[in-house]
Design a protein around this motif. Structure first.
Motif, PDB file in Angstrom:
ATOM      1  N   ILE A 115       0.829  -1.208   0.000  1.00 53.30           N
ATOM      2  CA  ILE A 115       0.000   0.000   0.000  1.00 53.30           C
ATOM      3  C   ILE A 115       0.864   1.259   0.000  1.00 53.30           C
ATOM      4  N   LEU A 134      -0.509   3.691  -2.631  1.00 52.71           N
ATOM      5  CA  LEU A 134      -1.973   3.658  -2.715  1.00 52.71           C
ATOM      6  C   LEU A 134      -2.541   5.062  -2.804  1.00 52.71           C
ATOM      7  N   LEU A 178      -9.952   1.019  -5.462  1.00 53.84           N
ATOM      8  CA  LEU A 178      -8.925   0.148  -4.910  1.00 53.84           C
ATOM      9  C   LEU A 178      -8.632  -1.038  -5.808  1.00 53.84           C
ATOM     10  N   GLN A 225      -5.674  -0.998  -8.049  1.00 54.97           N
ATOM     11  CA  GLN A 225      -4.333  -0.865  -7.483  1.00 54.97           C
ATOM     12  C   GLN A 225      -3.881  -2.095  -6.694  1.00 54.97           C
ATOM     13  N   ILE A 226      -4.760  -2.704  -5.919  1.00 54.29           N
ATOM     14  CA  ILE A 226      -4.375  -3.820  -5.057  1.00 54.29           C
ATOM     15  C   ILE A 226      -5.440  -4.898  -5.115  1.00 54.29           C
ATOM     16  N   LEU A 242      -7.707   2.835   4.977  1.00 54.86           N
ATOM     17  CA  LEU A 242      -7.995   1.719   4.084  1.00 54.86           C
ATOM     18  C   LEU A 242      -9.115   0.849   4.630  1.00 54.86           C
TER      19      LEU A 242
END
Length: 457
Positions: free
Chosen positions: A117, A120, A126, A129-130, A425
């Motif tokens: 992260i 991030l 989200l 990205q992950i 998060l």
């Protein structure tokens, strides 16, 4: 519906079943409702939603989380409009759950899974990205665990402005000189052997004391305090001496520690820079600016001086005609290298009690586990957590070394990045991506009360 008719031949009664017909129209019977709920669509004019095709692995992860593609895209669309309108202080608050029973975990990452992260961006979805399945596991562990044990180090206070110890910009490098070498020598018990090293130690303590008073607790400190407020924090073991954690209302500690239960929520493994104590009589007093502003004594010291309590006791013994005793040294109440911990036996008793309390979550944050005692504590606690089918999470800007991974054995998730992003998060996932529960229809029975007639005699 049955109708009785007579047969024309035998003149007998015959039961005939008539099918019930339903008509659609004003004059016919009312059509039965299907019970479907109307879904209110949110406007998607200013919100960017991912429209690319999903791979088989993405579909598998969505299925594990209980999401369909349509629901997933709808929740992604809520990212910018609702969440950004909240104040920043509320964005980083973890959710409060009133569940009596912990929900079932639907996905557990393989041992040693990395969730990066560090780059991030909360303004983007989200899933671009992950891996959302790893974020689900992190959210589930922080939100629903009932007996959380947290071990934190200097990396937690970096966000407040207090440097750590071992990084390139840490205290060991900042205090290094050609004569004394690394700044680590100032945290060794041998620093009291010479007057020159004692003066450097006093200036270092003054710097740390000033920083701890000027800095405020970080988002991660407030997240730990929130978990403690919800009654889900079993214990916080902190290696920090800055006292940013114990300033919060639900992370109080006791000084000195005692064997009497209940134990405090926060255990300071390396002491407290806000206090001074005597090396002999255990006299404790509050450290303040007057120690640094007063005139130096005959030895040129302001902070490391003879204990006033021991001096007063010797005066009483002198008047009584008794033999004088050796006087202790007043010094900051922190634990240095090559020094015996004054509360070591009590801390050992507390950790043994916590291991037997069946913890279900262990989060190690902001520490490299270089201290042998802390490393052994994490290993024993991780073993107990995994025996109870709990979760072990590592949070740091760097992944653990291979020797640490082999020693601890259990790390379900390695969160690489600043720990200050973890509360946001978790809050973001809970607001945007968490599947909503379906409300069960409750059948209400209306009972009619029959009025009884009262006869008047």
């Amino acid at each position: 519906m049955t109708v009785v008719r007579r047969n024309k031949v035998s003149n007998k009664k015959v039961n005939v079943k008539l099918e019930k017909q339903s008509r659609i129209g004003d004059s016919g019977r009312v059509k039965k409702e299907t019970g479907r709920r109307k879904i209110k669509r949110e406007p998607l004019d200013t919100i960017a939603v991912k429209q690319e095709e999903f791979s088989e692995e993405d579909l598998k992860n969505l299925k594990l989380l209980g999401l369909t593609i349509s629901k997933f895209r709808t929740r992604c669309s809520r990212l910018l409009k609702g969440f950004e309108q909240k104040p920043e202080s509320v964005q980083f608050e973890i959710p409060t759950t009133d569940l009596k029973r912990k929900p079932k975990l639907r996905y557990r990452p393989p041992n040693g899974t990395i969730l990066d992260i560090s780059k991030l961006d909360f303004d983007r979805p989200l899933e671009d990205q992950i891996e959302l399945s790893d974020v689900y596991f992190l959210h589930h562990a922080i939100t629903y665990s009932k007996r959380v044990v947290m071990v934190i180090g200097a990396g937690v206070s970096v966000g407040a402005g207090i440097p750590d110890f071992r990084s390139s910009n840490g205290l060991f490098q900042g205090l290094a000189t050609k004569s004394s070498g690394s700044g680590k020598n100032l945290f060794d018990y041998n620093v009291f052997r010479s007057d020159g090293s004692i003066k450097k130690f006093e200036s270092m303590i003054h710097k740390l004391y000033t920083l701890s008073n000027e800095c405020d607790p970080t988002y991660y400190h407030h997240m730990i305090d929130k978990i403690s407020e919800q009654g889900r924090l079993l214990r916080l073991y902190t290696q920090n001496i800055d006292c940013l954690d114990v300033q919060l209302p639900h992370l109080k500690t006791k000084i000195p520690l005692t064997f009497h239960k209940p134990y405090p929520k926060c255990i300071q493994l390396h002491g407290n820079i806000q206090l001074m104590n005597c090396s002999k009589c255990r006299y404790i007093t509050q450290l303040n600016e007057t120690f640094f502003k007063k005139a130096p004594n005959t030895e040129g010291r302001r902070l490391i001086v003879r204990c006033p309590e021991c001096q007063e006791m010797n005066k009483v013994r002198d008047i009584a005609g008794k033999r004088l005793q050796n006087e202790g040294i007043l010094r900051p109440r922190i634990v240095l290298y090559n020094e015996f911990h004054p509360d070591g036996e009590i801390i050992g008793s507390i950790t043994e009690s916590d291991i037997k309390s069946r913890p279900d979550c262990l989060i190690v944050t902001g520490t490299t586990l270089k201290i042998p005692g802390v490393r052994r504590l994490v290993k024993e606690m991780a073993r107990s957590v995994h025996a109870n089918k709990g979760y072990v999470i590592w949070v740091n800007i760097d992944p653990p070394t291979q020797s640490i991974v082999d020693y601890v054995e259990y790390f379900d998730l390695l969160v690489i990045g600043s720990c200050q992003m973890v509360p946001g998060l978790v809050s973001l996932y809970d607001y945007v991506y968490k599947p909503k529960k379906r409300r069960r229809k409750v059948n209400t029975k209306v009972e009619t009360l029959k009025s009884e007639k009262i006869r008047v005699a």
